[in-house]
Design an enzyme around this catalytic site. Sequence first.
Site, PDB file in Angstrom:
ATOM      1  NE  ARG A 165      -1.629  -3.307  -4.453  1.00  0.00           N
ATOM      2  CZ  ARG A 165      -0.971  -2.166  -4.627  1.00  0.00           C
ATOM      3  NH1 ARG A 165      -0.059  -2.071  -5.590  1.00  0.00           N
ATOM      4  NH2 ARG A 165      -1.199  -1.114  -3.867  1.00  0.00           N
ATOM      5  CD  GLU A 204       1.424  10.246   4.260  1.00  0.00           C
ATOM      6  OE1 GLU A 204       1.246   9.111   3.778  1.00  0.00           O
ATOM      7  OE2 GLU A 204       2.167  10.495   5.222  1.00  0.00           O
TER       8      GLU A 204
HETATM    9  P1  AMP Z   1      -6.363   5.208   0.521  1.00  0.00           P
HETATM   10  O1  AMP Z   1      -6.932   6.048  -0.574  1.00  0.00           O
HETATM   11  O2  AMP Z   1      -5.469   5.972   1.459  1.00  0.00           O
HETATM   12  O3  AMP Z   1      -7.429   4.417   1.257  1.00  0.00           O
HETATM   13  O4  AMP Z   1      -5.377   4.167  -0.158  1.00  0.00           O
HETATM   14  C1  AMP Z   1      -5.872   3.046  -0.794  1.00  0.00           C
HETATM   15  C2  AMP Z   1      -5.113   2.729  -2.041  1.00  0.00           C
HETATM   16  O5  AMP Z   1      -3.698   2.849  -1.864  1.00  0.00           O
HETATM   17  C3  AMP Z   1      -5.380   1.297  -2.421  1.00  0.00           C
HETATM   18  O6  AMP Z   1      -5.701   1.283  -3.808  1.00  0.00           O
HETATM   19  C4  AMP Z   1      -4.118   0.548  -2.108  1.00  0.00           C
HETATM   20  O7  AMP Z   1      -3.748  -0.251  -3.205  1.00  0.00           O
HETATM   21  C5  AMP Z   1      -3.054   1.585  -1.829  1.00  0.00           C
HETATM   22  N1  AMP Z   1      -2.443   1.482  -0.488  1.00  0.00           N
HETATM   23  C6  AMP Z   1      -2.543   2.385   0.505  1.00  0.00           C
HETATM   24  N2  AMP Z   1      -1.813   2.035   1.568  1.00  0.00           N
HETATM   25  C7  AMP Z   1      -1.251   0.837   1.250  1.00  0.00           C
HETATM   26  C8  AMP Z   1      -0.387  -0.073   1.959  1.00  0.00           C
HETATM   27  N3  AMP Z   1       0.057   0.189   3.213  1.00  0.00           N
HETATM   28  N4  AMP Z   1      -0.021  -1.209   1.342  1.00  0.00           N
HETATM   29  C9  AMP Z   1      -0.458  -1.480   0.084  1.00  0.00           C
HETATM   30  N5  AMP Z   1      -1.262  -0.660  -0.630  1.00  0.00           N
HETATM   31  C10 AMP Z   1      -1.654   0.486  -0.055  1.00  0.00           C
END
Ligand code: AMP
Length: 177
Positions: free
Chosen positions: A65, A102
């Site tokens: 995205r 996670e």
């Molecule tokens: P993080 O590495 O935990 O910051 O997760 C970020 C990545 O996971 C991004 O590329 C987002 O597209 C996806 N992501 C994480 N949480 C969500 C969420 N609640 N809704 C949509 N996309 C998410």
Amino acid sequence: MRIQFDADLLSAHVRDVADFPREGVTFKDITPLLGNPATFSSAVDAVVVSFGRGSIDKVVGIEARGFIFAAPVAYHFGAGFVPLRKEGKLPHDTMRETYELEYGTETLEIHADACGDGDRVLIVDDVLATGGTAAAACELVERTGAQVAGLAFVIELTDLGGAQRIADHDYFSLLTY
Ligand code: AMP
């Protein structure tokens, strides 16, 4: 410089989807925002104005995205677009970074020659959650020799603390939850 934009209008075009992709996760679905000409263009414009035309050489989009926003942002800047992809998708020599999710791990790759010394790079993704993805993206960009000029997100989930993982860098989130 920060641009005025209608955060309520943008937020009204982000849809919460409960228990997707798995139970307990509230997925921030940006497809309504993308499908509306006014919200899509104002989201892209807000990122461009916040970092300043001419200040960026390359825009890195994170699969998948992140690509949707990074490409028009790069076009507006007159900058190059660089895809940061999941393992095994890029055809030429890559650098890779594996980081914790996670559940399990994820690996991102960048073409080793996609950016380098002297390049000022803006990293773009849709959501900043725990910050693991963003931190890995910064690491990869810096390993090429380029400089992370900043990061931009459409959505930041503040409770997950992602900002702490990119504390060394300038970053901008359009919407915070
Ligand atoms: P993080 O590495 O935990 O910051 O997760 C970020 C990545 O996971 C991004 O590329 C987002 O597209 C996806 N992501 C994480 N949480 C969500 C969420 N609640 N809704 C949509 N996309 C998410």
